[in-house]
Design a protein around this motif. Sequence first.
Motif, mmCIF file in Angstrom:
data_model
loop_
_atom_site.group_PDB
_atom_site.id
_atom_site.type_symbol
_atom_site.label_atom_id
_atom_site.label_comp_id
_atom_site.label_asym_id
_atom_site.label_seq_id
_atom_site.Cartn_x
_atom_site.Cartn_y
_atom_site.Cartn_z
ATOM 1 N N ASN A 76 -31.808 98.001 -20.708
ATOM 2 C CA ASN A 76 -32.425 97.976 -19.603
ATOM 3 C C ASN A 76 -32.810 96.739 -19.049
ATOM 4 O O ASN A 76 -32.976 97.012 -18.310
ATOM 5 N N VAL A 77 -32.448 95.427 -19.750
ATOM 6 C CA VAL A 77 -33.020 94.248 -19.154
ATOM 7 C C VAL A 77 -31.728 94.208 -18.049
ATOM 8 O O VAL A 77 -32.180 93.874 -16.691
ATOM 9 N N PRO A 78 -30.309 94.349 -17.573
ATOM 10 C CA PRO A 78 -29.814 93.948 -16.233
ATOM 11 C C PRO A 78 -30.319 95.038 -15.309
ATOM 12 O O PRO A 78 -30.643 94.874 -14.238
ATOM 13 N N ALA A 79 -31.094 96.628 -15.683
ATOM 14 C CA ALA A 79 -31.928 97.703 -15.251
ATOM 15 C C ALA A 79 -33.009 96.817 -14.202
ATOM 16 O O ALA A 79 -32.939 96.594 -12.959
ATOM 17 N N LEU A 80 -33.441 96.167 -15.221
ATOM 18 C CA LEU A 80 -34.766 95.801 -14.324
ATOM 19 C C LEU A 80 -34.223 94.337 -13.510
ATOM 20 O O LEU A 80 -34.962 94.222 -12.650
ATOM 21 N N HIS A 81 -33.597 93.576 -13.915
ATOM 22 C CA HIS A 81 -32.808 92.464 -13.205
ATOM 23 C C HIS A 81 -32.756 92.989 -11.658
ATOM 24 O O HIS A 81 -32.723 92.383 -10.757
ATOM 25 N N GLU A 82 -31.853 93.931 -11.904
ATOM 26 C CA GLU A 82 -31.429 94.496 -10.186
ATOM 27 C C GLU A 82 -32.638 95.360 -9.450
ATOM 28 O O GLU A 82 -32.111 94.718 -8.378
ATOM 29 N N ILE A 83 -33.592 95.693 -10.121
ATOM 30 C CA ILE A 83 -34.898 95.981 -9.625
ATOM 31 C C ILE A 83 -35.412 95.425 -8.792
ATOM 32 O O ILE A 83 -36.027 95.272 -7.801
ATOM 33 N N PHE A 84 -35.230 94.199 -9.792
ATOM 34 C CA PHE A 84 -36.764 93.179 -9.199
ATOM 35 C C PHE A 84 -35.590 92.439 -7.818
ATOM 36 O O PHE A 84 -36.040 92.050 -6.730
ATOM 37 N N GLY A 85 -34.732 92.076 -7.978
ATOM 38 C CA GLY A 85 -33.702 90.938 -7.230
ATOM 39 C C GLY A 85 -33.782 92.170 -6.518
ATOM 40 O O GLY A 85 -33.396 92.093 -5.317
ATOM 41 N N LEU A 86 -32.927 93.551 -5.744
ATOM 42 C CA LEU A 86 -33.265 94.575 -4.614
ATOM 43 C C LEU A 86 -34.447 94.531 -4.368
ATOM 44 O O LEU A 86 -34.916 94.816 -2.915
ATOM 45 N N ARG A 87 -35.137 95.041 -4.934
ATOM 46 C CA ARG A 87 -37.357 94.513 -4.298
ATOM 47 C C ARG A 87 -37.633 93.628 -3.543
ATOM 48 O O ARG A 87 -37.708 93.368 -1.880
ATOM 49 N N ALA A 88 -36.458 92.291 -3.998
ATOM 50 C CA ALA A 88 -36.978 90.961 -3.142
ATOM 51 C C ALA A 88 -36.443 90.938 -1.950
ATOM 52 O O ALA A 88 -37.089 90.156 -1.308
ATOM 53 N N GLU A 89 -35.366 91.656 -2.342
ATOM 54 C CA GLU A 89 -34.259 91.049 -1.176
ATOM 55 C C GLU A 89 -34.831 92.230 0.098
ATOM 56 O O GLU A 89 -34.695 92.021 1.109
ATOM 57 N N LEU A 90 -35.065 93.545 -0.376
ATOM 58 C CA LEU A 90 -35.760 94.068 0.192
ATOM 59 C C LEU A 90 -36.870 93.878 1.607
ATOM 60 O O LEU A 90 -36.839 93.922 2.690
ATOM 61 N N ALA A 91 -37.717 93.150 0.712
ATOM 62 C CA ALA A 91 -38.980 92.690 1.095
ATOM 63 C C ALA A 91 -38.163 91.488 3.029
ATOM 64 O O ALA A 91 -39.278 91.802 3.435
ATOM 65 N N GLN A 92 -37.321 90.806 1.735
ATOM 66 C CA GLN A 92 -37.310 89.582 2.402
ATOM 67 C C GLN A 92 -36.678 90.463 3.392
ATOM 68 O O GLN A 92 -36.627 89.430 4.986
ATOM 69 N N LEU A 93 -35.529 91.352 3.612
ATOM 70 C CA LEU A 93 -35.296 91.726 5.146
ATOM 71 C C LEU A 93 -36.045 92.706 5.843
ATOM 72 O O LEU A 93 -36.571 91.944 7.031
ATOM 73 N N LEU A 94 -37.474 92.358 5.265
ATOM 74 C CA LEU A 94 -38.451 93.076 6.249
ATOM 75 C C LEU A 94 -40.052 92.375 6.498
ATOM 76 O O LEU A 94 -40.438 92.456 6.964
ATOM 77 N N GLY A 95 -39.210 91.035 6.724
ATOM 78 C CA GLY A 95 -40.114 89.617 7.036
ATOM 79 C C GLY A 95 -41.143 89.162 5.711
ATOM 80 O O GLY A 95 -42.259 88.910 6.283
ATOM 81 N N TYR A 96 -41.024 89.762 4.496
ATOM 82 C CA TYR A 96 -42.142 89.656 3.388
ATOM 83 C C TYR A 96 -41.568 88.619 2.644
ATOM 84 O O TYR A 96 -40.594 87.972 2.397
ATOM 85 N N ALA A 97 -42.834 87.639 2.466
ATOM 86 C CA ALA A 97 -42.226 86.165 1.695
ATOM 87 C C ALA A 97 -41.647 87.066 -0.015
ATOM 88 O O ALA A 97 -41.057 86.532 -0.758
#
Length: 642
Positions: free
Chosen positions: A234-255
Motif C-alpha cells: 500500500n505504500v505506492p497507493a498512499l503516495h498517490e493519494i497524498f500526491g493527488l490530493r495536494a495537486e487538487l488542493a493547489q489547482l483549487l487555489g489552496y496551499a
Amino acid sequence: MSDLTPLSLPAPEGQAYLAWLTDSCAAALDAARSGADRLKTETPSSAQAVLEAWNDIDIALGSVAARCELFSEVHPDLAVREQADALAQQARSLATQLGLDTELYAVFSGLDASDLDAEASRLLEHVVRSFRRSGVATDEQTRARITEIRDRLTVVGQQFAKTIREGTRTIRVRPEQLDGLPQDWIDAHPADDEGWVSVTTDYPDALPFRTFAHDAQARRDLSIASLTIGYPDNVPALHEIFGLRAELAQLLGYASWPDYDAEVKMIGSGDAIAAFIDKIADAADAPAHRDVAVLLERLRRDHPEAERVESSDAAYYAEVHRREELDVDAQVVRTYFDFAKVRAGLLKVTGRLFGLTYTPRADAPVWHEAVTAYDVTRMADGELLGRIYLDLHPREGKFKHAAQFTLVGGVSQVQLPEGALVCNLPTGLMEHDDVVTLFHEFGHLVHHLVGGHQRWAEFSGVATEWDFVEAPSQMLEEWAWDADVLRSFATNAAGEPIPAALVARMREAEDFGKGYFARTQMFYAALSYYLHLENPDDVVARTAELQARYSLFPYLPGTCMPTSFGHLDGYGSGYYTYMWSLVIAKDLFSAFNADDLFDERVATRYRDTVLAPGGSRDAADLVATFLGRPFSFDAYAAWLAR
Ligand SMILES: [Zn+2]
C-alpha cells in the motif's frame, strides 16, 4: 402550528417498496433536473427567488439520497436494497454534475446579495463556496484535470481499502500460549495436526488475544503482524493519494490539502490542526505518564527486567489493572441492562431532558416487524416535531454497525424531519457499552429532529460542521454514565437498581488510560495531517518519528501502521475530528448541573441554542451562545487530569 404530516411509507412487501422507491425517486430526480434547467433558462430576478429555487432542488436531491441510503442498509428485501443503491448513485452523480455546471455557477456568482437576510446570505455563501470547491470556477483544462484526479482518487482509495481488507495476517502459536484467553475463544481455536494454533489479525481474534493472552512475545508478534498489514503493497497507493490530493488542493487555489479540507470545518485551517494536536498532547502528557507508570509497575511484577511498556502490553495490563484493582465484573453489570427496560429508559430520560413526548405509532407502516415508530411532539405546546423509527436488532442483510439515518430532512413549511436509529442490539441483556452507544446514536436522532425545522435544507438538523456533529452525541453519552440516571431504568431481574458504587467503579475502569489513549489518538491525527502535508519519501521513518513524538509506546521495528490505516482515505487529514468534538462535548457538559443532570433550565437552553438552530449558524457561535463564552479546553483538560 404546522399542519405537516409524516411521510406515509408503503406496506413492507418488496413489490410495494420497489414501486414506491422507484416512482418517488424518479419524480424527485426529474424535479431536481428540471429545476436546475429552469434556473439557467428563466433565472428569477431576485437573489431570494434564486435561493428558493435552489432550496427546492436541494430538497428533491436530499429526499432521494436519504431514503435510498437508509433502505439500501435496512430493507429486508435484497431487490429493494439493490434498487436503493442504484438510485442513491443516480442522486450522487446528478449532484456532482450540478456542482460542475458552469452556467448554474454563473447564476449564483452574479447574484446581488444586498437584499438577503443574514441566513439567506449565509446560504448563498455556502452554495458559492461549494461550487468553487468543486472546481467549476477554473478553466476548462483545469476542470478536466480535476475530474481526472477525483476519478483516480476513487479508484486508488478502493484499491487501498481492498489491500487492507485482503491483507489479514496470521501468526502460529503453541496451545499453551493461549493461556489467559476465555475458554470459548480457546475452544474455537483448536491446534492443527502439527500442534500449531493459527491466530489472525482480524478483530474477533486479535482484540481478545492482545487483551487476555499472558504470553508477551506472542502478543508482540501479533501486534507486529497487525501493523504490517498492507506493507509494503500500500505504500505506492498512499503516495498517490497524498500526491493527488495536494495537486487538487493547489489547482483549487489552496496551499495544501489540509487547508482545503479544513476550510469547511470548525477548525478552519491546516495550521490549526497541527496546533490542536500539540495542545491535546500537552494536556494529556501528565495523565498519560501517570497511567503508563501504573502499567509499568504491574508489568514489572511479571517481568522485573522490563524497562518500558510496549504497545503490545498496553491493552493486556490495562485489563489486568481493571480486574485486580477496580473489580468490575462485566457478567454482573449486564444483569442490570435488559433491552426492554433500557429502551423505555432511553425514551424517558431524553424525553424529560429535551422536553419531548414520544407517542408510539403502531399504525404507522414500517419496513420490518421489529421496527417501532414514534411521533415526537414538544411537551410544552404539543407541536408535532417529526417521526422516529427504532430498528435496533440484527437480522440478515441489515447494516452491521450503529448509526442514525435520515429518512426525511426537515424543512419548515415543507416537510417534517424523520430519522431512523439503526443498531444491532441483543433482545435480552445488553453490555453497558451498548447502552452508551444507544445514547450516543440517539443524540444524533434528537439533533436531527429538534434541529430539523429550518428555512433552508442546507442547514437542516445535523448538517453542521463535520468536526462538530459528534459533540452533542458524545455529550449525551454522559447520561449513560450517571448513577442517578441509570437508577431510573437499570434494574436487575429482582428489580434492584444498579448500585451507585458499581457505576463509580465502571466509570473509573473506563477512564483508566484516557491520557495515553489521547496521546495515541494524537499520533494517528498527526499521521493523517503530516503525511498529507508532506507526502514524505520515507513513510516508515516519518511514522516512527511521529510515534516517538506523540505516543507513549515505542515504535515496533519493521512495522508501518499507515498502510493499514483505512481512515487515511476516508478522513483524509481530518482524523483529529473525534478529539476536537470531544473537547467541545466536555465543555458543553460542564454547563450542566452535575448533581441534577435534568436541570430543566440548562437542558432547555441547550436544546434551543445548540440543537434547534441545526447548521443555520457556525457551530462555534451556537456553543458560545449556550456557554455565554467561546468554548475552551478547560473542561476537557480537567477531565483528563482527574
Ligand atoms: Zn456519532
